[in-house]
Scaffold this motif. Structure first.
Motif, PDB file in Angstrom:
ATOM      1  N   GLN A  98      28.107  72.545  66.448  1.00 48.24           N
ATOM      2  CA  GLN A  98      26.867  73.120  65.904  1.00 48.24           C
ATOM      3  C   GLN A  98      26.683  72.858  64.439  1.00 48.24           C
ATOM      4  O   GLN A  98      27.779  73.342  63.715  1.00 48.24           O
ATOM      5  N   ASN A  99      25.350  72.221  63.937  1.00 49.34           N
ATOM      6  CA  ASN A  99      25.389  72.464  62.474  1.00 49.34           C
ATOM      7  C   ASN A  99      24.742  73.974  62.220  1.00 49.34           C
ATOM      8  O   ASN A  99      24.560  74.877  63.066  1.00 49.34           O
ATOM      9  N   GLY A 100      24.731  74.560  60.841  1.00 46.09           N
ATOM     10  CA  GLY A 100      24.871  75.850  60.813  1.00 46.09           C
ATOM     11  C   GLY A 100      26.035  76.558  60.351  1.00 46.09           C
ATOM     12  O   GLY A 100      27.067  75.755  60.550  1.00 46.09           O
ATOM     13  N   ALA A 180      29.150  73.431  52.676  1.00 48.76           N
ATOM     14  CA  ALA A 180      28.854  72.120  52.157  1.00 48.76           C
ATOM     15  C   ALA A 180      27.983  71.179  53.162  1.00 48.76           C
ATOM     16  O   ALA A 180      26.994  70.701  53.073  1.00 48.76           O
ATOM     17  N   LYS A 181      28.370  71.570  54.579  1.00 52.52           N
ATOM     18  CA  LYS A 181      27.636  70.785  55.518  1.00 52.52           C
ATOM     19  C   LYS A 181      26.154  71.384  55.699  1.00 52.52           C
ATOM     20  O   LYS A 181      25.145  70.623  55.722  1.00 52.52           O
ATOM     21  N   LEU A 182      26.063  72.665  55.395  1.00 55.69           N
ATOM     22  CA  LEU A 182      24.801  73.383  55.299  1.00 55.69           C
ATOM     23  C   LEU A 182      23.804  72.549  54.239  1.00 55.69           C
ATOM     24  O   LEU A 182      22.579  72.361  54.375  1.00 55.69           O
ATOM     25  N   VAL A 184      24.265  69.619  53.129  1.00 60.15           N
ATOM     26  CA  VAL A 184      24.038  68.192  53.598  1.00 60.15           C
ATOM     27  C   VAL A 184      22.630  68.187  54.613  1.00 60.15           C
ATOM     28  O   VAL A 184      21.651  67.405  54.507  1.00 60.15           O
ATOM     29  N   ASN A 185      22.837  69.354  55.325  1.00 61.53           N
ATOM     30  CA  ASN A 185      21.687  69.494  56.088  1.00 61.53           C
ATOM     31  C   ASN A 185      20.280  69.740  55.667  1.00 61.53           C
ATOM     32  O   ASN A 185      19.391  69.849  56.292  1.00 61.53           O
ATOM     33  N   HIS A 186      20.305  70.116  54.478  1.00 62.83           N
ATOM     34  CA  HIS A 186      18.926  70.451  53.733  1.00 62.83           C
ATOM     35  C   HIS A 186      18.275  69.178  53.703  1.00 62.83           C
ATOM     36  O   HIS A 186      17.011  69.106  53.617  1.00 62.83           O
ATOM     37  N   VAL A 187      18.794  68.070  53.841  1.00 64.23           N
ATOM     38  CA  VAL A 187      18.157  66.724  54.229  1.00 64.23           C
ATOM     39  C   VAL A 187      17.092  66.726  55.540  1.00 64.23           C
ATOM     40  O   VAL A 187      16.208  65.977  55.600  1.00 64.23           O
ATOM     41  N   ASN A 188      17.513  67.728  56.404  1.00 61.58           N
ATOM     42  CA  ASN A 188      16.624  67.522  57.740  1.00 61.58           C
ATOM     43  C   ASN A 188      15.249  68.126  57.697  1.00 61.58           C
ATOM     44  O   ASN A 188      14.574  67.517  58.447  1.00 61.58           O
ATOM     45  N   ALA A 189      14.998  69.011  56.753  1.00 56.61           N
ATOM     46  CA  ALA A 189      13.690  69.815  56.928  1.00 56.61           C
ATOM     47  C   ALA A 189      12.618  68.675  56.762  1.00 56.61           C
ATOM     48  O   ALA A 189      11.583  68.779  57.290  1.00 56.61           O
ATOM     49  N   PRO A 266      17.188  53.725  58.944  1.00 57.56           N
ATOM     50  CA  PRO A 266      16.399  55.060  58.963  1.00 57.56           C
ATOM     51  C   PRO A 266      17.031  56.069  60.062  1.00 57.56           C
ATOM     52  O   PRO A 266      17.206  55.980  61.003  1.00 57.56           O
ATOM     53  N   ASN A 267      17.279  57.396  59.100  1.00 58.43           N
ATOM     54  CA  ASN A 267      17.785  58.530  60.107  1.00 58.43           C
ATOM     55  C   ASN A 267      16.862  59.668  60.080  1.00 58.43           C
ATOM     56  O   ASN A 267      16.580  60.232  59.163  1.00 58.43           O
ATOM     57  N   PRO A 268      16.463  59.771  61.410  1.00 65.01           N
ATOM     58  CA  PRO A 268      15.363  61.030  61.430  1.00 65.01           C
ATOM     59  C   PRO A 268      16.168  62.396  61.179  1.00 65.01           C
ATOM     60  O   PRO A 268      15.383  63.266  60.816  1.00 65.01           O
ATOM     61  N   ALA A 269      17.349  62.568  61.386  1.00 67.59           N
ATOM     62  CA  ALA A 269      18.214  63.619  61.508  1.00 67.59           C
ATOM     63  C   ALA A 269      17.912  64.702  62.649  1.00 67.59           C
ATOM     64  O   ALA A 269      16.796  64.272  63.223  1.00 67.59           O
ATOM     65  N   SER A 270      18.611  65.514  62.920  1.00 77.81           N
ATOM     66  CA  SER A 270      18.209  66.081  64.323  1.00 77.81           C
ATOM     67  C   SER A 270      17.246  66.820  64.396  1.00 77.81           C
ATOM     68  O   SER A 270      16.808  67.072  65.671  1.00 77.81           O
ATOM     69  N   THR A 271      16.609  67.431  63.496  1.00 73.62           N
ATOM     70  CA  THR A 271      15.823  68.300  63.206  1.00 73.62           C
ATOM     71  C   THR A 271      14.230  67.548  63.823  1.00 73.62           C
ATOM     72  O   THR A 271      13.521  68.059  64.788  1.00 73.62           O
TER      73      THR A 271
HETATM   74  C1  LIG Z   1      24.584  64.675  59.310  1.00 73.09           C
HETATM   75  C2  LIG Z   1      23.025  64.827  59.602  1.00 73.09           C
HETATM   76  C3  LIG Z   1      22.283  64.834  58.388  1.00 73.09           C
HETATM   77  C4  LIG Z   1      22.774  63.308  60.265  1.00 73.09           C
HETATM   78  O1  LIG Z   1      21.579  62.943  60.486  1.00 73.09           O
HETATM   79  C5  LIG Z   1      23.224  65.822  60.512  1.00 73.09           C
HETATM   80  O2  LIG Z   1      23.837  66.863  60.583  1.00 73.09           O
HETATM   81  C6  LIG Z   1      21.865  65.942  61.423  1.00 73.09           C
HETATM   82  O3  LIG Z   1      21.047  64.960  61.657  1.00 73.09           O
HETATM   83  O4  LIG Z   1      21.616  67.195  61.759  1.00 73.09           O
END
Ligand SMILES: CC(C)(CO)C(=O)C(=O)O
Ligand SMILES: NC(=O)C1=CN([C@@H]2O[C@H](COP(=O)(O)OP(=O)(O)OC[C@H]3O[C@@H](n4cnc5c(N)ncnc54)[C@H](OP(=O)(O)O)[C@@H]3O)[C@@H](O)[C@H]2O)C=CC1
Length: 332
Positions: A98-100, A180-182, A184-189, A266-271
């Motif tokens: 899990q992320n977070g 650090a992964k958290l 990176v996951n700031h790209v999600n919102a 294009p990456n939508p990310a998981s959110t």
């Molecule tokens: C690494 C990343 C940003 C990949 O999209 C991810 O963790 C996610 O989408 O939640």
């Protein structure tokens, strides 16, 4: 090896398909309809890790006697999913993907305080397309570890097993890497709020500045938590420093590079994927977690708070916001 994967969404399908393609005996635990589809049609993965169509065992629960089990549900489903499989996992190494910040602790608690529980920080990007089907939109490694010290022999063993199928390695000081992964996951919102991709957000001059502001708030909260954030994947140690302490334009550069680290697809990310499927998002474990910790330390984190609120609004309404409206909301 006999390996179980709980949750056959974007990440679970990707990892399970790669493990099966590498010759492991893979068992997938999924919701009933999904499990039936996978048992009949196998797993199908396309994209950055190549094209794979593999047969795997699939059911609602994992069987006992596995060497390794990976939990690949969303964070808010992990406790229930692990509890449902706990009897089968008494002698199995378990990895929380899990992320977070809470994956390892949740798994250890649900599995009775067990020590052979590890976290995995997933840096590839995957999109689920149908039951048992996923596309990896960007390659990236998986980092395995637990706790704040050196990676244990058990974490190294898990990383070695995963590395037989995908880029994976053990990581020291997992707590700092998890932060650090958290980051990176700031790209999600922002993709979740605007309905666009991580790359499109990074190209938007207003949104990328919002991203940089949220990252700056998160770094300051981590420092107050006395966490030393390590470099991880696309985010180097110097980038973390720039996000927190260099002139703001340097932080914007880091934010822009972070978005482009996911390549051209294009990456939508998981959110955003969760929103598109009408599912609850993990935002409370991402920007929302930083906002909560900030409040605990008496720090103001208005951007983290606003982004969390806006993701919840889109979850409820299903209506995305224009970039200008997001910039205005954050600046209000
Ligand atoms: C690494 C990343 C940003 C990949 O999209 C991810 O963790 C996610 O989408 O939640
Ligand atoms: N997608 C990505 O690129 C990345 C995702 N991550 C992280 O990995 C984790 C998984 O993400 P992702 O794969 O995108 O999420 P998905 O929602 O695509 O997949 C999760 C899957 O778990 C299933 N599930 C939930 N509860 C159970 C249960 N009790 N038993 C069996 N299956 C269950 C869900 O089914 P249902 O939908 O029916 O509830 C869903 O199919 C998240 O924490 C995410 O943040 C990390 C890096 C990259």
């Amino acid at each position: 090896m006999r390996i179980g994967v709980i949750g056959a969404g974007a990440v679970g399908t990707t990892v399970a398909a790669l493990l099966a393609a590498a010759g492991h005996e893979v068992h997938v635990a999924a919701r009933r309809a999904t499990a039936e589809t996978i048992a009949a049609d196998g797993l199908h993965l396309d994209g950055a890790f190549g094209r794979h169509a593999v047969a795997v065992a699939a059911d609602e629960r994992l069987p006992p006697g596995l060497d390794l089990a990976l939990c690949a549900t969303q964070a808010h489903d992990a406790a229930a999913a692990l509890a449902a499989n706990a009897d089968a996992l008494v002698a199995t190494s378990v990895v929380a993907l899990q992320n977070g910040l809470g994956g390892v602790d949740t798994a250890a608690r649900v599995l009775g305080g067990r020590r052979d529980v590890h976290g995995a920080l997933v840096l590839f990007a995957a999109t689920g397309t149908a039951a048992g089907r996923a596309v990896a939109t960007a390659r990236g490694p998986v980092f395995v570890g637990a706790g704040s010290g050196w990676a244990s022999p058990a974490s190294r063993r898990v990383a070695t097993i995963l590395a037989s199928a995908l880029p994976a390695r053990a990581v020291d000081r997992f707590t700092g890497a998890q932060w650090a992964k958290l980051l990176v996951n700031h790209v999600n919102a922002l993709p979740a709020i605007t309905g666009s991709s991580v790359q499109a957000v990074s190209r938007d001059p207003g949104l990328v500045r919002v991203l940089a502001r949220s990252l700056r708030e998160a770094v300051l909260v981590a420092e107050r938590q006395r966490v030393r954030i390590t470099g991880l994947g696309p985010l180097r140690q110097v980038d973390v420093h720039a996000l927190g302490h260099r002139p703001f334009d340097d932080a914007v550069d880091v934010a822009r590079r972070l978005g482009h680290a996911f390549g051209p697809v294009p990456n939508p990310a998981s959110t955003l994927q969760a929103i598109r499927r009408g599912r609850r998002t993990e935002i409370d474990e991402l920007n929302g977690r930083v906002a909560t910790l900030a409040a605990h330390h008496g720090i103001d984190a208005p951007v983290e708070r606003t982004l969390t609120r806006l993701v919840h609004e889109v979850e409820r309404s299903g209506r995305f916001l224009a970039p200008g409206a997001v910039v205005a909301a954050v600046s209000a």
